[in-house]
Every structure is written in structure tokens, then in C-alpha cells.
Design a protein around this motif. Structure first.
Motif, PDB file in Angstrom:
ATOM      1  N   GLU A   1       0.811  -1.211   0.000  1.00 36.28           N
ATOM      2  CA  GLU A   1       0.000   0.000   0.000  1.00 36.28           C
ATOM      3  C   GLU A   1       0.851   1.271   0.000  1.00 36.28           C
ATOM      4  OE1 GLU A   1      -2.985  -0.057   3.026  1.00 36.28           O
ATOM      5  OE2 GLU A   1      -3.427  -2.184   2.706  1.00 36.28           O
ATOM      6  N   PHE A   2       2.153   1.133   0.176  1.00 35.65           N
ATOM      7  CA  PHE A   2       3.041   2.286   0.133  1.00 35.65           C
ATOM      8  C   PHE A   2       3.521   2.520  -1.298  1.00 35.65           C
ATOM      9  CE2 PHE A   2       3.116   1.077   4.535  1.00 35.65           C
ATOM     10  CZ  PHE A   2       3.227   2.282   5.213  1.00 35.65           C
ATOM     11  N   ASN A   3       3.957   3.749  -1.547  1.00 34.08           N
ATOM     12  CA  ASN A   3       4.507   4.091  -2.857  1.00 34.08           C
ATOM     13  C   ASN A   3       5.997   3.770  -2.873  1.00 34.08           C
ATOM     14  OD1 ASN A   3       2.017   5.322  -3.766  1.00 34.08           O
ATOM     15  ND2 ASN A   3       2.514   7.052  -2.427  1.00 34.08           N
ATOM     16  N   SER A   4       6.401   2.946  -3.805  1.00 41.48           N
ATOM     17  CA  SER A   4       7.814   2.607  -3.914  1.00 41.48           C
ATOM     18  C   SER A   4       8.541   3.758  -4.578  1.00 41.48           C
ATOM     19  CB  SER A   4       7.996   1.321  -4.717  1.00 41.48           C
ATOM     20  OG  SER A   4       7.457   0.231  -4.018  1.00 41.48           O
TER      21      SER A   4
ATOM     22  N   TRP B   1      18.839  -1.425  -1.345  1.00 40.05           N
ATOM     23  CA  TRP B   1      18.463  -0.478  -0.293  1.00 40.05           C
ATOM     24  C   TRP B   1      17.326   0.369  -0.844  1.00 40.05           C
ATOM     25  CZ3 TRP B   1      21.653   0.515   4.291  1.00 40.05           C
ATOM     26  CH2 TRP B   1      21.202   1.582   5.093  1.00 40.05           C
ATOM     27  N   LYS B   2      16.100   0.158  -0.373  1.00 38.39           N
ATOM     28  CA  LYS B   2      14.912   0.752  -0.972  1.00 38.39           C
ATOM     29  C   LYS B   2      14.207   1.704  -0.006  1.00 38.39           C
ATOM     30  CE  LYS B   2      15.483  -2.087  -4.482  1.00 38.39           C
ATOM     31  NZ  LYS B   2      15.897  -1.620  -5.825  1.00 38.39           N
ATOM     32  N   PHE B   3      13.484   2.663  -0.603  1.00 39.14           N
ATOM     33  CA  PHE B   3      12.648   3.571   0.177  1.00 39.14           C
ATOM     34  C   PHE B   3      11.208   3.464  -0.325  1.00 39.14           C
ATOM     35  CE2 PHE B   3      16.840   5.397   0.607  1.00 39.14           C
ATOM     36  CZ  PHE B   3      16.879   5.835   1.927  1.00 39.14           C
ATOM     37  N   VAL B   4      10.257   3.533   0.611  1.00 34.44           N
ATOM     38  CA  VAL B   4       8.842   3.631   0.261  1.00 34.44           C
ATOM     39  C   VAL B   4       8.247   4.791   1.039  1.00 34.44           C
ATOM     40  CG1 VAL B   4       8.645   1.165  -0.232  1.00 34.44           C
ATOM     41  CG2 VAL B   4       8.051   2.005   2.049  1.00 34.44           C
ATOM     42  N   THR B   5       7.213   5.405   0.476  1.00 32.89           N
ATOM     43  CA  THR B   5       6.582   6.544   1.138  1.00 32.89           C
ATOM     44  C   THR B   5       5.079   6.293   1.283  1.00 32.89           C
ATOM     45  OG1 THR B   5       6.251   7.697  -0.977  1.00 32.89           O
ATOM     46  CG2 THR B   5       8.286   8.166   0.233  1.00 32.89           C
TER      47      THR B   5
END
Length: 214
Positions: A43-46, A122-126
Motif C-alpha cells: 500500500e506504500f509508494n515505492s 536499499w529501498k525507500f517507500v513513502t
């Protein structure tokens, strides 16, 4: 008496040592499951990547908060002590959940980290602030996010979307997360636990491949 003592040393002590280490292998062959009711990551934005999922991945999950640059020292610790030695493991990812509206800070942190590590895994989600808090709450730990929705602790999530860690006993509390502000915690507890869960899945894969060949 001397003969009796020699017999004990030659036969009894090795047997006791064997039983001790054998029980240790049984007790620590798998990292305990602490919670299996986590909220979904889909449900988060990658941020700049394809959709991330807990399913079928081993995930090191972190919450840098509204100002990811304040997390930079912690990120460096984690990168040096855990990411560098293990990021090439096929299904292992490091995922950091950041509230929406902090994309510039994410870019700045990524730029700084790219000087010391390959950011491939190494990933970020918002996501909205309430979704960040909801995901953290679903871990059901004895920890809290601060007013910026950040914590120095990271969490080990297995391929079945379950929180792994160390169960508590009479002397120590359960270990839900690993403090990235502490080199000692990363060098000792977390490094050991990451080794255990990676070995667990390597063993499962070997058994699967062996059974397929039969």
C-alpha cells in the motif's frame, strides 16, 4: 582415583560437551517468530522502484522518519555492519518507510549513501503519516516511533511477512528490533540473527532442490 579421573576426562566430558552443543543447535536453528500479523507493504509508494512486498523477501525494515538526513549516521552504521556483508543474498532487501513529502531528503540521503554502498538492495517507500504509524504498530513491539515517526531500530521480516527476533526470558526482554545507533548491537545481536535467518532459508532451499532431483 587417578584412573577414574582419566576415564571421566576422556569419555564423560566430551559427551557432556556434545550434548551441550547439540542442544544449542536445536535451540538456535531458527530465529523465533515474534509476530505474524503485519500490515501490507504494497500500500506504500515505492520511491523510484517497483512495488515492494514482504512476501518472498527477507526484509530489514526501518523508519527514518520525516527528516531522513537525521538518520544518516544510523544508516552508515547499518550499511557498514549489515548491508555490505549480506546484501548480495538474493532475496534480502533493506526497506525504509518515510512519510510523504520528504522526497528531497530521501534523495539527499541516497546520494550520501551511494558513496559507500551499492544501493541496489536499499529501498525507500513513502506513505501517509497514519499508514506509517499503522505499519509500525502492526509489528506489536515494546518500542515507539518518535514525534517525527522515526526510530533508530530496524526489524527483521521473513518471507512469510512475520517479525523475527529474540524471545524474552526471566533475565532479558524480547528483542524485537536492533538499535542502529549501537555498533555493539549491530556487531553482535543483529549480525548473528541475520546469519541465522539467511542460513535457515539456504537450508530450506537446499532441501527443496534435493527433493526435486529425486
Amino acid at each position: 582415583m587417578k584412573k577414574f579421573f582419566v576415564i571421566i576426562v576422556l569419555f564423560a566430558l566430551p559427551l557432556v560437551a556434545y550434548l551441550f552443543f547439540a542442544s544449542g543447535v536445536n535451540n538456535f536453528a531458527k530465529l523465533p517468530v515474534l509476530n505474524s500479523q503485519l500490515s501490507s507493504l504494497e500500500e506504500f509508494n515505492s520511491y523510484g522502484d517497483s512495488i515492494m512486498s514482504f512476501e518472498d523477501n527477507i526484509t530489514i525494515l526501518g523508519f527514518p522518519g520525516k527528516d531522513p538526513l537525521e538518520y544518516e549516521t544510523n544508516a552508515y552504521h547499518l550499511a557498514e555492519k549489515i548491508y555490505k556483508p549480506y546484501y548480495e543474498f538474493k532475496d534480502l532487501y533493506f526497506v525504509f518507510v518515510v512519510p510523504e513529502g520528504n522526497e528531497e531528503e530521501i534523495e539527499a540521503l541516497k546520494k550520501d549513501l551511494s558513496g559507500v554502498i551499492n544501493l541496489e538492495k536499499w529501498k525507500f517507500v513513502t506513505g501517509k503519516e497514519e499508514r506509517v504509524q499503522e505499519l509500525f504498530n502492526s509489528l506489536e513491539t515494546n518500542l515507539e516511533l518518535n514525534d517525527k515517526l522515526a526510530t533508530p531500530n530496524v526489524f527483521i521480516i521473513d518471507k512469510e511477512a512475520r517479525l523475527r527476533g529474540r524471545e524474552g526470558d526471566e533475565d532479558e526482554e524480547a528483542l524485537f528490533g536492533y538499535d542502529t545507533g549501537s555498533i555493539a548491537v549491530l556487531n553482535n545481536e543483529m549480525k548473528d540473527d541475520v546469519k541465522v535467518i539467511l542460513a535457515e532459508y539456504r537450508l530450506a532451499l537446499k532441501k527443496y532442490n534435493k527433493n526435486r532431483k529425486k
